[in-house]
Scaffold this motif. Structure first.
Motif, short mmCIF file in Angstrom:
data_model
loop_
_atom_site.label_atom_id
_atom_site.label_comp_id
_atom_site.label_asym_id
_atom_site.label_seq_id
_atom_site.Cartn_x
_atom_site.Cartn_y
_atom_site.Cartn_z
N TYR A 93 18.62 -0.51 7.63
CA TYR A 93 17.78 -0.71 6.44
C TYR A 93 18.29 -1.87 5.57
O TYR A 93 17.75 -2.09 4.48
N ALA A 121 11.09 -8.28 5.54
CA ALA A 121 10.29 -7.09 5.25
C ALA A 121 9.47 -6.67 6.47
O ALA A 121 9.36 -5.47 6.78
N LEU A 160 9.55 -3.04 8.19
CA LEU A 160 8.33 -2.23 8.23
C LEU A 160 7.87 -1.95 9.66
O LEU A 160 7.00 -1.08 9.86
N ASN A 161 8.41 -2.67 10.62
CA ASN A 161 8.08 -2.43 12.03
C ASN A 161 9.13 -1.59 12.75
O ASN A 161 9.05 -1.42 13.97
N PRO A 166 10.27 3.38 9.50
CA PRO A 166 10.33 2.37 8.45
C PRO A 166 10.64 2.97 7.08
O PRO A 166 10.41 4.16 6.84
N THR A 169 10.22 3.67 3.03
CA THR A 169 9.09 3.87 2.11
C THR A 169 9.25 3.04 0.84
O THR A 169 8.31 2.95 0.04
N ALA A 225 3.59 -6.77 2.97
CA ALA A 225 2.78 -5.55 2.86
C ALA A 225 1.29 -5.87 3.03
O ALA A 225 0.56 -5.13 3.70
N LEU A 243 -0.71 -2.67 4.09
CA LEU A 243 -0.07 -1.57 3.39
C LEU A 243 -0.38 -1.68 1.90
O LEU A 243 -0.34 -2.77 1.32
N ASP A 250 1.67 3.03 -0.31
CA ASP A 250 2.33 3.09 1.00
C ASP A 250 3.76 2.54 0.97
O ASP A 250 4.58 2.89 1.82
N LEU A 251 4.03 1.68 0.01
CA LEU A 251 5.35 1.04 -0.07
C LEU A 251 5.67 0.71 -1.52
O LEU A 251 4.86 0.08 -2.21
#
Length: 377
Positions: free
Chosen positions: A258, A273, A277-278, A282, A284, A301, A306, A311-312
């Motif tokens: 992370y 990012a 995110l992939n 992933p 949050t 995003a 997203l 979502d994020l």
């Protein structure tokens, strides 16, 4: 190629890494046509011409100009009449040097193109504009540039003081500075023997991550500049430590996958990012070393369709002007104020070289806007 703008007072030698700024800059005119007639330019009067016409020595003229020693009223009258008749204009640089000062300070700053650094410089210029000082700006981005600047700039007779942003001076740097007896102030840097202005980056980062944890996030990523960047003055590592401390205090693991590191650009923030995110699992929420990175995260995003913050969630650091337009939740550090206080502290040191070392801590503040919310998954 050189350029100059009125008020901002910025002169730049493109590509050389050195910029000079002046407190008071006259507007220049644009030449629309060329007169090809060759004319012999009128030579401006010199202090020698004034002395000859007044029948006195050059030292006497200098004394009248600087009020440095008593001069009889009759002699003063002769000198002033000669000055008026010859339309003599004193050379400000020469006059300053004759008084033992250049009225110029050097500003050494890393990554000048970053919005956060430019905001600090705006604070410096707000003070310079109200003073009779000029500044020479040295923007450095590489180790050779840094070494060259520190080897050549700290010299008495060239500048009256140094204002250094985001750099920890080495022992050799300090030796040169002491040898020249030049006042120095650090901003976002530290040395126990130099006055400095600093922020508690660890606490600021911890507060940002605690905000996300309080919203219910447990999978929180961190995007940063390189932790071993020699120009980071330690604040990069301090923000990472604050991130780790907040997770550990909440009983959450610090997951290596992370954490992403990269050069400080918005595009790199976007790319890092996308990598996060992939991931199979992933995050949050993403906390970023800077608003520049965070703006890149917002772009990523959008690329992935997203919703932010549904979502994020995204948190930045700095609170630059674009962060307000993007309604970005961020940690505000007082960038403009750090420049103001830095140059004011330097002026104090110039006027009183024997003053004790000062340490000023500026606060950080979490600014909650529209990019953070409880996780929906």
């Amino acid at each position: 190629m050189w350029g100059k703008s009125q008020n901002a007072g910025l002169t730049n030698c493109w590509g050389c890494g050195i910029v000079s700024l002046y407190g008071n800059v006259s507007e220049f005119s644009v030449i629309h046509s060329i007169d090809w007639t060759v004319k012999k330019p009128a030579m401006p009067a010199t202090i020698h011409d004034v002395a000859k016409l007044a029948g006195v020595g050059i030292g006497t003229v200098s004394s009248v100009l600087n009020n440095s020693r008593p001069v009889s009223e009759e002699t003063r009258r002769k000198v002033l009449e000669a000055i008026e008749k010859l339309d003599f204009v004193p050379n400000p640089s020469g006059r300053r040097l004759s008084m033992g000062k250049t009225h110029t300070i050097a500003v050494i700053i890393t990554y000048f193109t970053l919005a956060s650094q430019f905001e600090r410089l705006r604070g410096v210029m707000s003070v310079i504009a109200e003073s009779d000082y000029d500044i020479n700006l040295f923007a450095i981005e590489t180790i050779p540039q840094r070494n060259k600047v520190f080897q050549t700039v700290p010299r008495r007779g060239r500048v009256d003081g140094l204002l250094i942003f985001s750099i920890h001076p080495t022992k050799e740097d300090l030796r040169r500075i002491r040898q020249q007896k030049i006042p120095v102030v650090l901003v976002e840097g530290y040395h126990p023997e130099l006055s400095h202005i600093f922020l508690d980056d660890m606490a600021g980062a911890r507060q940002a991550v605690e905000h996300l944890i309080g919203l219910g996030h447990q999978k929180i990523a961190y995007i940063s500049d390189y932790l071993d960047d020699l120009f980071s003055s330690g604040f990069n590592r301090n923000r990472y430590m604050g991130y780790c401390q907040a997770l550990e205090a909440a009983g959450l693991p610090v997951r290596p996958e992370y954490h992403r590191q990269g050069w400080h650009t918005r595009e790199n923030g976007r790319q890092m990012a996308l990598e996060l995110l992939n991931l199979p699992d992933p995050p949050t929420a993403i906390f970023c070393f800077s608003d520049e990175f965070a703006l890149g995260v917002l772009e990523a995003a959008r690329d992935m369709n997203l919703r932010v913050p549904e979502d994020l969630s995204v948190v930045g650091y700095d609170d630059i002007e674009l962060a307000r337009f993007a309604q970005l939740t961020t940690v505000r550090q007082h960038l403009f104020e750090s420049g103001v206080q830095g140059v004011e502290l330097l002026f104090e040191a110039i006027e009183n070289p024997d003053a004790p070392i000062k340490e000023i801590q500026l606060p950080t503040e979490l600014v909650v806007r529209q990019t953070t919310a409880p996780p929906c998954r």
